[in-house]
Design a protein around this motif. Sequence first.
Motif, PDB file in Angstrom:
ATOM      1  N   ILE A 297      37.798  45.403  39.401  1.00 31.91           N
ATOM      2  CA  ILE A 297      38.578  44.687  38.398  1.00 31.91           C
ATOM      3  C   ILE A 297      37.778  44.662  37.103  1.00 31.91           C
ATOM      4  CG2 ILE A 297      39.553  42.431  37.773  1.00 31.91           C
ATOM      5  CD1 ILE A 297      39.598  41.909  40.909  1.00 31.91           C
ATOM      6  N   GLY A 298      38.435  44.968  35.990  1.00 29.67           N
ATOM      7  CA  GLY A 298      37.797  44.896  34.681  1.00 29.67           C
ATOM      8  C   GLY A 298      38.249  43.644  33.950  1.00 29.67           C
TER       9      GLY A 298
ATOM     10  N   ALA B 248      42.844  46.672  37.055  1.00 25.65           N
ATOM     11  CA  ALA B 248      42.230  46.902  38.360  1.00 25.65           C
ATOM     12  C   ALA B 248      42.361  48.373  38.708  1.00 25.65           C
ATOM     13  CB  ALA B 248      42.895  46.049  39.431  1.00 25.65           C
ATOM     14  N   SER B 249      41.441  48.845  39.518  1.00 26.33           N
ATOM     15  CA  SER B 249      41.547  50.196  40.076  1.00 26.33           C
ATOM     16  C   SER B 249      41.574  50.094  41.585  1.00 26.33           C
ATOM     17  CB  SER B 249      40.352  51.062  39.631  1.00 26.33           C
ATOM     18  OG  SER B 249      39.143  50.523  40.150  1.00 26.33           O
ATOM     19  N   GLY B 250      42.186  51.090  42.212  1.00 31.70           N
ATOM     20  CA  GLY B 250      42.269  51.079  43.668  1.00 31.70           C
ATOM     21  C   GLY B 250      43.194  52.157  44.177  1.00 31.70           C
TER      22      GLY B 250
ATOM     23  N   GLY C 137      49.326  39.588  38.220  1.00 32.27           N
ATOM     24  CA  GLY C 137      47.896  39.419  38.048  1.00 32.27           C
ATOM     25  C   GLY C 137      47.182  40.324  39.021  1.00 32.27           C
ATOM     26  N   VAL C 138      45.955  40.737  38.699  1.00 27.13           N
ATOM     27  CA  VAL C 138      45.277  41.721  39.540  1.00 27.13           C
ATOM     28  C   VAL C 138      43.975  41.215  40.152  1.00 27.13           C
ATOM     29  CG1 VAL C 138      46.291  43.625  38.242  1.00 27.13           C
ATOM     30  CG2 VAL C 138      44.009  42.798  37.613  1.00 27.13           C
ATOM     31  N   TYR C 139      43.632  39.936  39.956  1.00 23.51           N
ATOM     32  CA  TYR C 139      42.422  39.396  40.569  1.00 23.51           C
ATOM     33  C   TYR C 139      42.697  39.165  42.059  1.00 23.51           C
ATOM     34  CZ  TYR C 139      40.499  37.947  35.947  1.00 23.51           C
ATOM     35  OH  TYR C 139      40.008  37.892  34.666  1.00 23.51           O
ATOM     36  N   GLY C 140      42.210  40.055  42.901  1.00 22.91           N
ATOM     37  CA  GLY C 140      42.405  39.874  44.330  1.00 22.91           C
ATOM     38  C   GLY C 140      42.065  41.132  45.104  1.00 22.91           C
TER      39      GLY C 140
ATOM     40  N   VAL D 139      32.630  44.122  35.094  1.00 26.21           N
ATOM     41  CA  VAL D 139      33.399  44.614  36.235  1.00 26.21           C
ATOM     42  C   VAL D 139      33.111  43.766  37.473  1.00 26.21           C
ATOM     43  CG1 VAL D 139      33.675  46.552  37.840  1.00 26.21           C
ATOM     44  CG2 VAL D 139      33.600  46.968  35.386  1.00 26.21           C
ATOM     45  N   VAL D 140      34.181  43.437  38.176  1.00 29.70           N
ATOM     46  CA  VAL D 140      34.101  42.695  39.440  1.00 29.70           C
ATOM     47  C   VAL D 140      34.537  43.638  40.554  1.00 29.70           C
ATOM     48  CG1 VAL D 140      35.071  40.759  40.750  1.00 29.70           C
ATOM     49  CG2 VAL D 140      34.593  40.498  38.291  1.00 29.70           C
ATOM     50  N   THR D 141      33.700  43.813  41.562  1.00 25.55           N
ATOM     51  CA  THR D 141      34.047  44.683  42.690  1.00 25.55           C
ATOM     52  C   THR D 141      34.657  43.859  43.816  1.00 25.55           C
ATOM     53  OG1 THR D 141      31.797  44.501  43.537  1.00 25.55           O
ATOM     54  CG2 THR D 141      32.299  46.402  42.142  1.00 25.55           C
ATOM     55  N   VAL D 142      35.409  44.549  44.666  1.00 25.13           N
ATOM     56  CA  VAL D 142      36.143  43.872  45.742  1.00 25.13           C
ATOM     57  C   VAL D 142      35.681  44.414  47.083  1.00 25.13           C
ATOM     58  CG1 VAL D 142      38.430  43.413  46.692  1.00 25.13           C
ATOM     59  CG2 VAL D 142      38.107  43.571  44.210  1.00 25.13           C
TER      60      VAL D 142
END
Length: 334
Positions: free
Chosen positions: A42-43, A70-72, A102-105, A331-334
Amino acid sequence: MSQQTAKIVRFHQTGGPEVLKLEELPLPEPGPGEVRLRVRAIGLNRAEVMFRKGQYLVDPTFPSGNGYEASGTVEAVGEGVDRAWLGKTASTIPAFPINKYGVYGEVAIVPIYAVAEYPANLTPEEGTSIWMQYLTAWGALVRIGQVAKGDYVLITAASSSVGIAAIEMVKAEGGISIATTRTSAKKDELLALGADHVIVTDEEDLAARVKEITTGKGARIVFDPIAGKGLEALADATAQGGLIIEYGALASDPTPYPLFTALSKQLTIRGYTLFEIAANPEWTARARQYVFDHLANGDFKPRIDQRRFHLSEIVDAHSYMESNQQIGKIVVTV
């Protein structure tokens, strides 16, 4: 069969970073025209901080998600979406209402029109760090400003992801970038990232330095996300007949209109957001192709801040963004 779940960040009231909560929720299903992305990275963007605080262009509807980029991997598609998207690696374009999506998850439901494949030479962290910054810069500098060889472009808040993208874009178009930063801590890094000139605004007179660099002419284009009282100094630094593009409101103080400077120089002071581009399919297509091509050939290289966060550290990531210490994308990684 037990119900599937996913961890998704939501907030139930506006406020500081601590209002963001990582919650275990039923796995959401995509509706018509939507896809579900299994998120890898997530950016973060300033808009998301403002949205969390209730200071953005739209208000949250509680409980609210957050996040534009977000990327995925596309793992499910809704009605009307080509099943060929299943399994594709992609990232989200910030072309949707943040108070609806929203894409935080661990997963994100997004409209298919806001999903794009990115060049295979990019990592997931880089893939989530491209569309907001490069499309924002393209709309301002290429479409509106028509930056050309030899143009002086003043870029404020230049260590942000959009600022760095603007530096790269000005160089790609043959222009000359003048980057600003408040303290000298980021000066060398901005020069290393390609800025032709850097002005440290806490130590130097902005307008005087711009006039010195441009041999008295001033900058033809100013690209500014701050506004506030600083707009007066930017007007002083702008060339006769120049263009000031305001694409944000980071300043806490009111923004006075520099009337006499604008009159004497015939300035254009223009408000702009990325959604102006996103609302026009032709411009969006042109911008996407432009950015994709420059990423693929190496002209553009997303700059990611050295400090990394995991989804479980989303509160810390937002606190870090508000500290203004970052250079490039958080950047936050999941």
